[in-house]
Scaffold this active site. Structure first.
Site, PDB file in Angstrom:
ATOM      1  N   GLU A 253       0.859  -1.187   0.000  1.00  0.00           N
ATOM      2  CA  GLU A 253       0.000   0.000   0.000  1.00  0.00           C
ATOM      3  C   GLU A 253       0.894   1.237   0.000  1.00  0.00           C
ATOM      4  O   GLU A 253       1.570   1.524   0.981  1.00  0.00           O
ATOM      5  CB  GLU A 253      -0.900   0.033   1.236  1.00  0.00           C
ATOM      6  CG  GLU A 253      -1.959  -1.053   1.256  1.00  0.00           C
ATOM      7  CD  GLU A 253      -2.805  -0.996   2.527  1.00  0.00           C
ATOM      8  OE1 GLU A 253      -3.666  -1.867   2.678  1.00  0.00           O
ATOM      9  OE2 GLU A 253      -2.588  -0.097   3.371  1.00  0.00           O
TER      10      GLU A 253
ATOM     11  N   ASP B 223      -5.790   9.879   9.999  1.00  0.00           N
ATOM     12  CA  ASP B 223      -4.496   9.328  10.401  1.00  0.00           C
ATOM     13  C   ASP B 223      -4.035   9.845  11.752  1.00  0.00           C
ATOM     14  O   ASP B 223      -4.231  11.015  12.079  1.00  0.00           O
ATOM     15  CB  ASP B 223      -3.433   9.660   9.352  1.00  0.00           C
ATOM     16  CG  ASP B 223      -3.513   8.721   8.170  1.00  0.00           C
ATOM     17  OD1 ASP B 223      -3.154   7.539   8.336  1.00  0.00           O
ATOM     18  OD2 ASP B 223      -3.968   9.149   7.106  1.00  0.00           O
TER      19      ASP B 223
END
Lengths: 276, 398
Positions: free
Chosen positions: A55, A66
């Site tokens: 990824e 995040d």
């Protein structure tokens, strides 16, 4: 290309891991980080360590899903000059070196829009990218983008969370392609000591509605987490923990540390360093 | 002038091509729950009674409409000020805060998170939480904590947990990121009380509805006083809540709607003029105009006014601009200080630096107008909080 197609790198990766009786391992890290040209070395080392897919995190200035580890790495990657052009160039080079694991781009929608959605999916496919995970693009907003991506032969991977209702699970199951990314916990990315106890319940609800492979992410940071995930799902995404390993490694030993970490957490060889 | 015909946003939260819900999956159920609570409350007479009572007897509505006598004589047109600066907590923010706090209580959520730029929304939120006995966490950019230390102190006195945000540009956009991260993590118990007409659907519509009391009152007051509508309605635009709150009641009237953005150091330098100089993009859950670089990374905004220091803008403003139903102009930091002094010395009213931007545009606007014209300006907040900033800008040591 679509899920189940024998030419589909993602489907092959899940099939191989399943045949070996383990979950597929999908390490995540931001491109152009820690240095602008670090991407290829990290990918090669991760693949040598046993990564089943990669990824590529594409950095965004405002990564609201995040935690601090990825926020900081994203800020540094942007300062390094991370661009989609550089990501595509690294991906194309790796394909030219015969790196065959599936590549995914994980990121936020605005940089893709700024690049141009049509141009983005075309260039991504040409560079050997297999799928896209856009964390702020739920299926409700994705119709046009998904059509473009599918036409270019790319999987659009959607996310589900512990808060997802059965109706939403059914909706994502209908739109799913490649795999479904199951967020282990209501929260942001980052290291956690334990997997949430409610995870099997989420996976059970999703599994009841689809045969698409299920990958668990957010908070997966140890080999025992990966083993636990392997009992209920098809793959484990390892982000912040992997990012920490890259950050901590001295540059000249980075490839070795990445190999060791991936080998350890993948759990194929319990004696490997990094296994717990 | 083309008046909008259909009610916006549509069922998907779209204002033309703007708006929508660009948020992580974890939040989608909470957003659906919020929309359903908001729609039920809108149809619930007892909710509306409780809100109206709080707005009248706690916040101080209706607010006066003041004819700015000296300014009118000086500039030409008759200038009216909608006095949101006289509300409890000192700005229009309290209108939508009280409503959302009641909604949160109705949803069984006893914990509130909010972002704040200038601190006005944070103070209003801390106030409502103190009143209703709710836990309050306010995220504020570390740079804004420095610029607005008085409001930080006020929030703490009111019992709020003020958390400085050190990431990114350390201003409002980063405070929003952090508030969303908190919300994602604590979504079962927590309502994110957004202060502007930004964010995913239904926030832009909901906050507009709760702020549109400003324009409804002003329209009725003006018809009472003057027997006619204004030529133009003027308000400053950061996220855009006080402007939408003023504009909404006039949307189908032959009234010019003028939004004044912060040009900061000038449009070729650092600024916060998103509609004037931005491009369409996705930020904080909605598609709208944003200040961004060619790679789609969000740029840092700059304004002397912390409340306008934001690189995005509400999606309805983007649509109003594209539909040419509203005009958007900008004034610089130093022009805004001029507007600030104009109102202080001309009318004996110390405005917040945000509406000082709107005041600063009046001389330019007046050049196009005559004494028969009426200008309605939303004086969205008072200037107590800005004493430190203004003193610093004027080179005065307090």
């Amino acid at each position: 290309m679509s899920a189940g197609d024998p030419g589909d790198r993602l489907a092959r990766a899940f099939a191989r891991a399943r045949a070996e009786g383990r979950p597929a391992l999908l390490p995540f890290f931001p491109v152009c980080w820690p240095e602008r040209d670090a991407t290829q070395e990290i990918v090669r080392a991760a693949v040598e360590g046993g990564a089943d897919a990669i990824e590529f995190g594409f950095p965004f200035s405002d990564p609201l899903a995040d935690g601090v580890t990825n926020q900081r790495a994203y800020e540094e990657a942007i300062a390094n000059g991370a661009t989609l052009e550089r990501l595509f160039a690294a991906s194309a080079d790796l394909r030219a070196q015969d790196v065959r694991v599936p590549f995914l781009i994980m990121g936020y929608f605005n940089p893709l829009l700024a690049y141009g959605a049509g141009r983005f999916v075309r260039d991504a496919a040409e560079a050997g990218i297999d799928g896209l995970i856009v964390v702020d693009l739920p299926p409700e907003e994705a119709a046009e983008f998904q059509a473009l991506a599918r036409a270019a032969g790319l999987h659009v991977v959607y996310l589900l969370a512990p808060t997802s209702t059965d109706e939403r699970i059914a909706r994502v199951a209908r739109a799913a392609s490649g795999f479904i990314y199951c967020v282990s916990v209501a929260g942001v990315t980052g290291l956690r000591a334990e997997l949430p106890p409610a995870l099997p319940e989420l996976i059970g609800r999703v599994r009841a509605r689809t045969d698409v492979p299920l990958v668990v992410g957010f908070g997966i940071s140890a080999a025992r987490h990966v083993r636990e995930v392997g009992r209920i799902a098809d793959g484990a995404a390892v982000g912040s923990a992997f990012v920490e390993v890259i950050r901590e490694a001295p540059r000249e030993r980075r490839a070795e540390r990445v190999r060791e970490f991936v080998r350890g957490i993948a759990g194929r060889d319990p004696a490997a360093p990094g296994a717990d | 002038m083309s008046a909008p015909r259909e009610a916006l946003p549509d069922a998907d939260g779209r204002f033309g091509g703007f708006g929508g819900r660009y948020i992580p999956e974890t939040l989608m159920p909470a957003i659906a729950e919020l929309e359903s609570a908001y729609r039920s409350a809108a149809a619930d007479a007892s909710f509306q009674r409780e809100l109206d009572d709080l707005l009248a007897n706690y916040a101080g509505r209706p607010t006066p409409l003041t004819l700015a006598q000296n300014l009118s004589e000086q500039l030409g047109p008759r200038i009216y000020l909608k006095r949101e600066d006289l509300l409890h907590t000192g700005a229009h923010k309290i209108n939508a805060v009280l409503a959302q706090a009641l909604l949160a209580r109705g949803m069984g959520k006893r914990r509130i998170v909010a972002e704040t730029g200038a601190g006005q929304h944070g103070v209003a939120t801390a106030t409502a939480c103190a009143l209703l006995g709710m836990e309050c966490v306010v995220y504020m950019g570390a740079e804004d904590v420095r610029r607005q230390s008085l409001n930080v102190f006020r929030m703490k006195l009111l019992g709020a947990d003020v958390r400085p945000v050190h990431s990114g540009s350390r201003t409002l956009k980063d405070a929003i990121n952090e508030a969303i991260r908190d919300w994602v993590t604590n979504v079962a118990t927590t309502h994110y009380l957004i202060g502007s007409v930004v964010g995913p659907h239904p926030y832009p519509e909901m906050v507009r509805d709760y702020q549109s009391v400003i324009g409804r009152e002003a329209r009725a007051q003006l018809l009472e006083l003057e027997g006619r509508l204004p030529t133009a309605a003027v308000a400053c635009v950061g996220g855009g809540s006080n402007a939408i709150g003023l504009f909404h009641a006039f949307r189908d009237d032959p009234v010019r709607l003028i939004g004044v953005e912060a040009a900061g150091e000038g449009l070729d330098g650092r600024h916060a003029a998103t509609l004037s100089r931005g491009a369409p993009g996705v930020l904080h859950g909605a598609r709208s105009y944003v200040l961004q670089d060619p790679q789609g990374q969000i740029l840092e905004a700059h304004s002397i006014s912390a409340g306008l220091d934001y690189p995005g803008v509400g999606p309805e403003h983007a649509w109003l601009k594209l539909a040419e139903r509203a005009e958007y102009v900008s004034v610089t930091d130093s022009e805004a200080l001029g507007g600030f002094e104009l109102l202080c010395q001309g009318e004996g009213i110390i405005p917040a630096l945000e509406p000082a931007h709107a005041v600063a545009y009046l001389p330019t606007l007046a050049e196009e107008l005559g004494p028969e014209d009426i200008v309605l300006l939303n004086l969205s907040g008072r200037g107590d909080k800005d004493m430190g900033t203004v003193a610093e800008a004027l080179g005065v040591t307090l």
